[in-house]
Design a protein around this motif. Structure first.
Motif, PDB file in Angstrom:
ATOM      1  N   PHE A 129       0.836  -1.204   0.000  1.00 18.09           N
ATOM      2  CA  PHE A 129       0.000   0.000   0.000  1.00 18.09           C
ATOM      3  C   PHE A 129       0.868   1.250   0.000  1.00 18.09           C
ATOM      4  CE2 PHE A 129      -2.174  -3.402   2.263  1.00 18.09           C
ATOM      5  CZ  PHE A 129      -3.333  -3.510   1.514  1.00 18.09           C
ATOM      6  N   LYS A 130       0.339   2.312  -0.598  1.00 16.35           N
ATOM      7  CA  LYS A 130       1.064   3.579  -0.653  1.00 16.35           C
ATOM      8  C   LYS A 130       0.808   4.433   0.582  1.00 16.35           C
ATOM      9  CE  LYS A 130       0.786   3.714  -5.649  1.00 16.35           C
ATOM     10  NZ  LYS A 130      -0.009   4.210  -6.756  1.00 16.35           N
ATOM     11  N   SER A 131      -0.368   4.246   1.197  1.00 17.68           N
ATOM     12  CA  SER A 131      -0.732   5.129   2.301  1.00 17.68           C
ATOM     13  C   SER A 131      -1.743   4.459   3.223  1.00 17.68           C
ATOM     14  CB  SER A 131      -1.350   6.416   1.759  1.00 17.68           C
ATOM     15  OG  SER A 131      -2.594   6.123   1.132  1.00 17.68           O
ATOM     16  N   LYS A 132      -1.923   5.059   4.361  1.00 15.51           N
ATOM     17  CA  LYS A 132      -2.937   4.603   5.316  1.00 15.51           C
ATOM     18  C   LYS A 132      -4.329   4.735   4.700  1.00 15.51           C
ATOM     19  CE  LYS A 132      -4.750   6.028   9.796  1.00 15.51           C
ATOM     20  NZ  LYS A 132      -4.537   6.948  10.915  1.00 15.51           N
ATOM     21  N   SER A 133      -4.556   5.796   3.956  1.00 16.21           N
ATOM     22  CA  SER A 133      -5.844   6.016   3.303  1.00 16.21           C
ATOM     23  C   SER A 133      -6.145   4.902   2.299  1.00 16.21           C
ATOM     24  CB  SER A 133      -5.846   7.374   2.603  1.00 16.21           C
ATOM     25  OG  SER A 133      -7.096   7.645   2.051  1.00 16.21           O
ATOM     26  N   GLU A 134      -5.115   4.457   1.581  1.00 13.64           N
ATOM     27  CA  GLU A 134      -5.311   3.379   0.610  1.00 13.64           C
ATOM     28  C   GLU A 134      -5.678   2.073   1.312  1.00 13.64           C
ATOM     29  OE1 GLU A 134      -3.053   0.912  -2.967  1.00 13.64           O
ATOM     30  OE2 GLU A 134      -1.939   2.459  -1.887  1.00 13.64           O
ATOM     31  N   VAL A 135      -5.009   1.728   2.390  1.00 13.39           N
ATOM     32  CA  VAL A 135      -5.339   0.494   3.103  1.00 13.39           C
ATOM     33  C   VAL A 135      -6.725   0.607   3.743  1.00 13.39           C
ATOM     34  CG1 VAL A 135      -4.290   0.910   5.388  1.00 13.39           C
ATOM     35  CG2 VAL A 135      -4.397  -1.398   4.491  1.00 13.39           C
ATOM     36  N   TYR A 136      -7.103   1.804   4.151  1.00 17.46           N
ATOM     37  CA  TYR A 136      -8.436   2.023   4.715  1.00 17.46           C
ATOM     38  C   TYR A 136      -9.502   1.702   3.667  1.00 17.46           C
ATOM     39  CZ  TYR A 136     -12.133   4.584   7.274  1.00 17.46           C
ATOM     40  OH  TYR A 136     -13.266   4.949   7.948  1.00 17.46           O
ATOM     41  N   ALA A 137      -9.367   2.293   2.483  1.00 16.72           N
ATOM     42  CA  ALA A 137     -10.331   2.055   1.407  1.00 16.72           C
ATOM     43  C   ALA A 137     -10.365   0.571   1.026  1.00 16.72           C
ATOM     44  CB  ALA A 137      -9.985   2.906   0.186  1.00 16.72           C
ATOM     45  N   GLU A 138      -9.204  -0.022   0.860  1.00 20.37           N
ATOM     46  CA  GLU A 138      -9.129  -1.434   0.480  1.00 20.37           C
ATOM     47  C   GLU A 138      -9.705  -2.350   1.562  1.00 20.37           C
ATOM     48  OE1 GLU A 138      -8.270  -2.990  -2.402  1.00 20.37           O
ATOM     49  OE2 GLU A 138      -8.201  -0.983  -3.264  1.00 20.37           O
ATOM     50  N   SER A 139      -9.504  -1.980   2.823  1.00 19.44           N
ATOM     51  CA  SER A 139     -10.032  -2.827   3.896  1.00 19.44           C
ATOM     52  C   SER A 139     -11.557  -2.767   3.942  1.00 19.44           C
ATOM     53  CB  SER A 139      -9.427  -2.451   5.255  1.00 19.44           C
ATOM     54  OG  SER A 139      -9.886  -1.195   5.709  1.00 19.44           O
ATOM     55  N   ILE A 140     -12.143  -1.634   3.575  1.00 19.86           N
ATOM     56  CA  ILE A 140     -13.600  -1.533   3.488  1.00 19.86           C
ATOM     57  C   ILE A 140     -14.108  -2.468   2.401  1.00 19.86           C
ATOM     58  CG2 ILE A 140     -15.529  -0.021   2.836  1.00 19.86           C
ATOM     59  CD1 ILE A 140     -13.913   2.298   4.161  1.00 19.86           C
ATOM     60  N   ARG A 141     -13.483  -2.386   1.229  1.00 16.35           N
ATOM     61  CA  ARG A 141     -13.880  -3.234   0.101  1.00 16.35           C
ATOM     62  C   ARG A 141     -13.692  -4.715   0.451  1.00 16.35           C
ATOM     63  NH1 ARG A 141     -10.659  -1.344  -3.865  1.00 16.35           N
ATOM     64  NH2 ARG A 141     -12.245   0.091  -4.599  1.00 16.35           N
ATOM     65  N   ASP A 142     -12.562  -5.032   1.037  1.00 13.20           N
ATOM     66  CA  ASP A 142     -12.246  -6.421   1.379  1.00 13.20           C
ATOM     67  C   ASP A 142     -13.229  -6.985   2.412  1.00 13.20           C
ATOM     68  OD1 ASP A 142     -10.246  -8.663   1.116  1.00 13.20           O
ATOM     69  OD2 ASP A 142     -10.084  -8.283   3.270  1.00 13.20           O
ATOM     70  N   ALA A 143     -13.529  -6.207   3.435  1.00  9.59           N
ATOM     71  CA  ALA A 143     -14.468  -6.673   4.465  1.00  9.59           C
ATOM     72  C   ALA A 143     -15.856  -6.906   3.871  1.00  9.59           C
ATOM     73  CB  ALA A 143     -14.538  -5.668   5.612  1.00  9.59           C
ATOM     74  N   ALA A 144     -16.268  -6.022   2.969  1.00 11.10           N
ATOM     75  CA  ALA A 144     -17.577  -6.176   2.331  1.00 11.10           C
ATOM     76  C   ALA A 144     -17.606  -7.417   1.445  1.00 11.10           C
ATOM     77  CB  ALA A 144     -17.918  -4.935   1.520  1.00 11.10           C
ATOM     78  N   LEU A 145     -16.553  -7.636   0.670  1.00  5.73           N
ATOM     79  CA  LEU A 145     -16.505  -8.815  -0.197  1.00  5.73           C
ATOM     80  C   LEU A 145     -16.502 -10.109   0.611  1.00  5.73           C
ATOM     81  CD1 LEU A 145     -13.984  -7.651  -2.943  1.00  5.73           C
ATOM     82  CD2 LEU A 145     -16.439  -8.081  -3.217  1.00  5.73           C
TER      83      LEU A 145
END
Length: 179
Positions: A51-67
């Motif tokens: 990940f490039k940033s905390k914001s990127e992992v935040y967004a990805e973790s939302i998507r991942d948790a939903a999936l």
């Protein structure tokens, strides 16, 4: 000897699970990259390989948790039973599941457009899943109403420190959904 092909995706998954857990319990501002990595059992240096940033992992973790939530429901009971489970005290406590839509609703509103775009896509998918999984073939408007009652009801119930009121609120949301 190098890492296997599966290593990098496994590490990424560990980071995303750790991030989702921490963000849903404490919010974006109260979690550091170091904490995400420590919770995942990894070093901070490994973070930047994924990940490039905390914001990127935040967004990805939302998507991942939903999936992951959607995949966990592949053989799920009827939509009415899932609504009851969603609007439960167990879900409110985050014990058996934690929906990023409800658990991060106010936190996401303070984030950048990338995070908000991910949240919006996840919400649209949540509504679509309600429409598709209903044997009664509910309309888009009914699915949207149900989604708002579920997510909003859970978000408010989580904010309350009155257990009886929280339970009454969740019951009222269940009753308001006509499925």
């Amino acid at each position: 000897m190098g890492w296997s092909k599966e290593h990098k995706p496994q590490v990424r998954d560990q980071i995303l699970e750790s991030a989702a857990q921490l963000f849903m319990n404490r919010g974006f501002d109260n979690v550091s990259i170091d904490e995400v990595m420590q919770n995942a059992g990894l070093t901070r240096g490994a973070f930047y390989a994924h990940f490039k940033s905390k914001s990127e992992v935040y967004a990805e973790s939302i998507r991942d948790a939903a999936l992951k939530s959607i995949h966990a429901q592949e053989d799920a009971p009827p939509v009415s039973e899932r609504i009851v489970k969603y609007l439960s005290l167990e879900h409110r406590k985050g014990e058996s599941m934690a929906c990023p839509l409800a658990f991060l609703v106010s936190d996401v509103s303070q984030q950048n457009n990338t995070v908000r775009d991910v949240y919006t896509k996840v919400f649209k998918g949540f509504v679509k899943k309600l429409t598709e999984s209903s044997k009664e073939h509910i309309s888009d408007q009914e699915a949207l109403k149900s989604a708002v009652l579920m997510v909003g009801g859970m978000a408010v119930a989580r904010a309350l420190n009155d257990e009886i009121l929280a339970e009454q609120l969740l019951t009222a949301c269940k009753q308001a959904i006509d499925l």
